[in-house]
Design an enzyme around this catalytic site. Structure first.
Site, PDB file in Angstrom:
ATOM      1  N   ASN A   7       0.856  -1.193   0.000  1.00  0.00           N
ATOM      2  CA  ASN A   7       0.000   0.000   0.000  1.00  0.00           C
ATOM      3  C   ASN A   7       0.892   1.244   0.000  1.00  0.00           C
ATOM      4  O   ASN A   7       1.653   1.463   0.952  1.00  0.00           O
ATOM      5  CB  ASN A   7      -0.879  -0.047   1.250  1.00  0.00           C
ATOM      6  CG  ASN A   7      -1.835   1.108   1.311  1.00  0.00           C
ATOM      7  OD1 ASN A   7      -1.444   2.233   1.020  1.00  0.00           O
ATOM      8  ND2 ASN A   7      -3.068   0.870   1.685  1.00  0.00           N
ATOM      9  N   HIS A  10       0.964   5.841   1.915  1.00  0.00           N
ATOM     10  CA  HIS A  10       1.779   6.542   2.914  1.00  0.00           C
ATOM     11  C   HIS A  10       2.876   7.382   2.263  1.00  0.00           C
ATOM     12  O   HIS A  10       3.339   8.365   2.828  1.00  0.00           O
ATOM     13  CB  HIS A  10       2.365   5.531   3.900  1.00  0.00           C
ATOM     14  CG  HIS A  10       1.304   4.613   4.458  1.00  0.00           C
ATOM     15  ND1 HIS A  10       0.460   4.995   5.475  1.00  0.00           N
ATOM     16  CD2 HIS A  10       0.906   3.384   4.081  1.00  0.00           C
ATOM     17  CE1 HIS A  10      -0.389   4.007   5.725  1.00  0.00           C
ATOM     18  NE2 HIS A  10      -0.138   3.013   4.886  1.00  0.00           N
ATOM     19  N   HIS A  47      -5.372   3.810  -2.213  1.00  0.00           N
ATOM     20  CA  HIS A  47      -6.727   4.193  -1.800  1.00  0.00           C
ATOM     21  C   HIS A  47      -7.015   5.610  -2.301  1.00  0.00           C
ATOM     22  O   HIS A  47      -6.413   6.565  -1.820  1.00  0.00           O
ATOM     23  CB  HIS A  47      -6.788   4.132  -0.263  1.00  0.00           C
ATOM     24  CG  HIS A  47      -8.138   4.382   0.311  1.00  0.00           C
ATOM     25  ND1 HIS A  47      -8.392   4.260   1.659  1.00  0.00           N
ATOM     26  CD2 HIS A  47      -9.324   4.743  -0.258  1.00  0.00           C
ATOM     27  CE1 HIS A  47      -9.665   4.539   1.893  1.00  0.00           C
ATOM     28  NE2 HIS A  47     -10.247   4.855   0.750  1.00  0.00           N
ATOM     29  N   ARG A  49      -9.164   8.269  -1.896  1.00  0.00           N
ATOM     30  CA  ARG A  49     -10.213   8.690  -0.956  1.00  0.00           C
ATOM     31  C   ARG A  49     -11.054   9.808  -1.564  1.00  0.00           C
ATOM     32  O   ARG A  49     -10.563  10.595  -2.369  1.00  0.00           O
ATOM     33  CB  ARG A  49      -9.577   9.197   0.340  1.00  0.00           C
ATOM     34  CG  ARG A  49      -8.897   8.123   1.164  1.00  0.00           C
ATOM     35  CD  ARG A  49      -8.438   8.728   2.475  1.00  0.00           C
ATOM     36  NE  ARG A  49      -9.582   9.219   3.205  1.00  0.00           N
ATOM     37  CZ  ARG A  49     -10.179   8.572   4.205  1.00  0.00           C
ATOM     38  NH1 ARG A  49      -9.705   7.427   4.628  1.00  0.00           N
ATOM     39  NH2 ARG A  49     -11.231   9.093   4.802  1.00  0.00           N
ATOM     40  N   ARG A  53      -6.988  12.862   0.362  1.00  0.00           N
ATOM     41  CA  ARG A  53      -5.996  13.320   1.344  1.00  0.00           C
ATOM     42  C   ARG A  53      -4.568  12.841   1.042  1.00  0.00           C
ATOM     43  O   ARG A  53      -3.616  13.397   1.547  1.00  0.00           O
ATOM     44  CB  ARG A  53      -6.399  12.945   2.763  1.00  0.00           C
ATOM     45  CG  ARG A  53      -6.264  11.498   3.110  1.00  0.00           C
ATOM     46  CD  ARG A  53      -6.474  11.274   4.594  1.00  0.00           C
ATOM     47  NE  ARG A  53      -7.826  11.623   5.003  1.00  0.00           N
ATOM     48  CZ  ARG A  53      -8.454  11.057   6.036  1.00  0.00           C
ATOM     49  NH1 ARG A  53      -7.833  10.146   6.756  1.00  0.00           N
ATOM     50  NH2 ARG A  53      -9.673  11.397   6.359  1.00  0.00           N
ATOM     51  N   GLU A  74      -8.311   0.655  -3.561  1.00  0.00           N
ATOM     52  CA  GLU A  74      -9.216   0.728  -2.401  1.00  0.00           C
ATOM     53  C   GLU A  74     -10.100   1.942  -2.588  1.00  0.00           C
ATOM     54  O   GLU A  74      -9.625   3.016  -2.977  1.00  0.00           O
ATOM     55  CB  GLU A  74      -8.406   0.896  -1.115  1.00  0.00           C
ATOM     56  CG  GLU A  74      -7.680  -0.345  -0.701  1.00  0.00           C
ATOM     57  CD  GLU A  74      -6.855  -0.103   0.550  1.00  0.00           C
ATOM     58  OE1 GLU A  74      -6.892   1.013   1.098  1.00  0.00           O
ATOM     59  OE2 GLU A  74      -6.159  -1.028   0.953  1.00  0.00           O
ATOM     60  N   THR A 105     -18.734  -1.116  14.056  1.00  0.00           N
ATOM     61  CA  THR A 105     -18.113  -0.522  15.252  1.00  0.00           C
ATOM     62  C   THR A 105     -16.616  -0.832  15.289  1.00  0.00           C
ATOM     63  O   THR A 105     -15.825  -0.104  15.854  1.00  0.00           O
ATOM     64  CB  THR A 105     -18.758  -1.065  16.548  1.00  0.00           C
ATOM     65  OG1 THR A 105     -18.880  -2.468  16.415  1.00  0.00           O
ATOM     66  CG2 THR A 105     -20.101  -0.438  16.800  1.00  0.00           C
ATOM     67  N   GLU A 155     -11.240  -8.934   2.340  1.00  0.00           N
ATOM     68  CA  GLU A 155      -9.965  -8.652   3.005  1.00  0.00           C
ATOM     69  C   GLU A 155     -10.278  -8.571   4.484  1.00  0.00           C
ATOM     70  O   GLU A 155     -11.028  -7.672   4.920  1.00  0.00           O
ATOM     71  CB  GLU A 155      -9.348  -7.342   2.502  1.00  0.00           C
ATOM     72  CG  GLU A 155      -8.029  -7.052   3.222  1.00  0.00           C
ATOM     73  CD  GLU A 155      -7.252  -5.897   2.616  1.00  0.00           C
ATOM     74  OE1 GLU A 155      -7.272  -5.734   1.368  1.00  0.00           O
ATOM     75  OE2 GLU A 155      -6.627  -5.154   3.395  1.00  0.00           O
ATOM     76  N   HIS A 196      -4.108  -4.426   7.279  1.00  0.00           N
ATOM     77  CA  HIS A 196      -4.198  -3.290   8.195  1.00  0.00           C
ATOM     78  C   HIS A 196      -3.421  -3.569   9.484  1.00  0.00           C
ATOM     79  O   HIS A 196      -3.743  -4.483  10.221  1.00  0.00           O
ATOM     80  CB  HIS A 196      -5.636  -2.886   8.545  1.00  0.00           C
ATOM     81  CG  HIS A 196      -5.680  -1.475   9.089  1.00  0.00           C
ATOM     82  ND1 HIS A 196      -5.855  -0.374   8.273  1.00  0.00           N
ATOM     83  CD2 HIS A 196      -5.492  -1.000  10.326  1.00  0.00           C
ATOM     84  CE1 HIS A 196      -5.803   0.710   9.022  1.00  0.00           C
ATOM     85  NE2 HIS A 196      -5.577   0.359  10.257  1.00  0.00           N
TER      86      HIS A 196
HETATM   87  N1  PXP Z   1      -5.934  -2.842   3.729  1.00  0.00           N
HETATM   88  C1  PXP Z   1      -6.818  -1.819   3.736  1.00  0.00           C
HETATM   89  C2  PXP Z   1      -8.218  -2.078   3.299  1.00  0.00           C
HETATM   90  C3  PXP Z   1      -6.418  -0.539   4.119  1.00  0.00           C
HETATM   91  O1  PXP Z   1      -7.310   0.473   4.115  1.00  0.00           O
HETATM   92  C4  PXP Z   1      -5.073  -0.316   4.472  1.00  0.00           C
HETATM   93  C5  PXP Z   1      -4.583   1.057   4.794  1.00  0.00           C
HETATM   94  O2  PXP Z   1      -5.133   1.571   5.879  1.00  0.00           O
HETATM   95  C6  PXP Z   1      -4.199  -1.406   4.462  1.00  0.00           C
HETATM   96  C7  PXP Z   1      -4.650  -2.647   4.094  1.00  0.00           C
HETATM   97  C8  PXP Z   1      -2.767  -1.245   4.870  1.00  0.00           C
HETATM   98  O3  PXP Z   1      -2.698  -0.952   6.226  1.00  0.00           O
HETATM   99  P1  PXP Z   1      -1.308  -0.531   6.871  1.00  0.00           P
HETATM  100  O4  PXP Z   1      -0.900   0.744   6.239  1.00  0.00           O
HETATM  101  O5  PXP Z   1      -1.624  -0.417   8.315  1.00  0.00           O
HETATM  102  O6  PXP Z   1      -0.339  -1.632   6.561  1.00  0.00           O
END
Ligand code: PXP
Length: 248
Positions: A7, A10, A47, A49, A53, A74, A105, A155, A196
């Site tokens: 991902n 970042h 992602h 968004r 952002r 995403e 939640t 996922e 995640h």
């Molecule tokens: N999977 C999904 C659906 C996400 O939204 C994210 C990013 O928040 C990730 C995986 C990757 O998470 P992380 O950056 O904590 O590794």
């Protein structure tokens, strides 16, 4: 073989912190994606968004043109982003919650509460040749609804497992939920990914979760890259500074 989707949101987050509103800026998430692929990643996850952002529309277009592996987009289940996905045609979309009413939640997508609309989107994506994944908690009701939606993948949200990692009791409970969730989903014919909060410490324990096809990992990889790359970055800068004329 367990696959890795990196991902790269970042990387874009760091760029946007300095260059928001500009047409260029570093670090470039596309260059980062190509490095990830070169290092063996099986796919790139980004992602887009609704509030843009981090990843921007131009990033998604360039990623689609540049990467050689698979693009996992995403996205929220929202009309604007659906249109973009249908145009860009990633190999797979992972529907994630962005608005309060789409969220359980615990943080996954509320498939039970949004089933009709998710089925509608799933059909549109599949008709365009795009697989669909739903980002959900390891909750039996959500998994059952995901199977009803006709999605190809789920996922499993590993955030609770990651958050509780240092509390052995709570962590084991979360691990058991992931094991049961993956088993249930597989039994219902769903392909199972997870992601995640996964990192270099908690990954080993995830081996106990059966049927996983791909992990999507971002934050920990980008964080680690700072530490294994920082020394080189400083050395390069010092080399560039070497030619400065000696001051008298
Ligand atoms: N999977 C999904 C659906 C996400 O939204 C994210 C990013 O928040 C990730 C995986 C990757 O998470 P992380 O950056 O904590 O590794």
């Amino acid at each position: 073989m367990l696959k890795l989707g990196v991902n790269i949101d970042h990387v874009a987050t760091i760029r946007e912190a300095r260059y928001r509103g500009r047409t260029t800026g570093e670090p470039d998430p596309i260059a980062a994606a190509l490095i990830c692929e070169h290092a063996g990643a099986h796919g790139i996850t980004a992602h887009l968004r609704e509030d843009r952002r981090h990843i921007l529309d131009r990033d998604i277009v360039k990623l689609r043109e540049s990467i050689k592996t698979r693009l996992n987009l995403e996205m929220a289940n929202s009309p604007e982003i659906i249109q973009i996905a249908l145009r860009i045609k990633p190999e797979i979309v992972c529907l994630v919650p962005e608005r309060r009413q789409e969220l359980t939640t615990e943080g996954g997508l509320d498939v039970v509460g949004n089933l009709a609309s998710l089925i509608d989107t799933r059909k549109k994506m599949n008709a365009a040749g795009i697989d669909v994944s739903l980002f959900i908690d390891p909750d039996p009701r959500q998994i059952e609804a995901a199977a009803k939606s006709g999605a190809q993948f789920i996922e499993l949200h590993t955030g609770a497992f990651a958050d509780k990692f240092h509390d052995a009791n709570e962590r084991d409970k979360e691990l058991q939920r992931l094991i049961s969730g993956a088993t249930q989903a597989h039994g219902l014919g769903l392909s199972v990914n997870a992601g995640h909060g996964l990192n270099y410490d908690n990954l080993q324990m995830l081996r106990q979760v059966p049927h996983l096809i791909e992990l999507n990992i971002g934050h920990s990889i980008i964080s680690r890259a700072i530490f294994i790359g920082l020394a080189n970055a400083v050395r390069e800068m010092l080399q560039l500074m070497e030619n400065y004329p000696a001051s008298s």
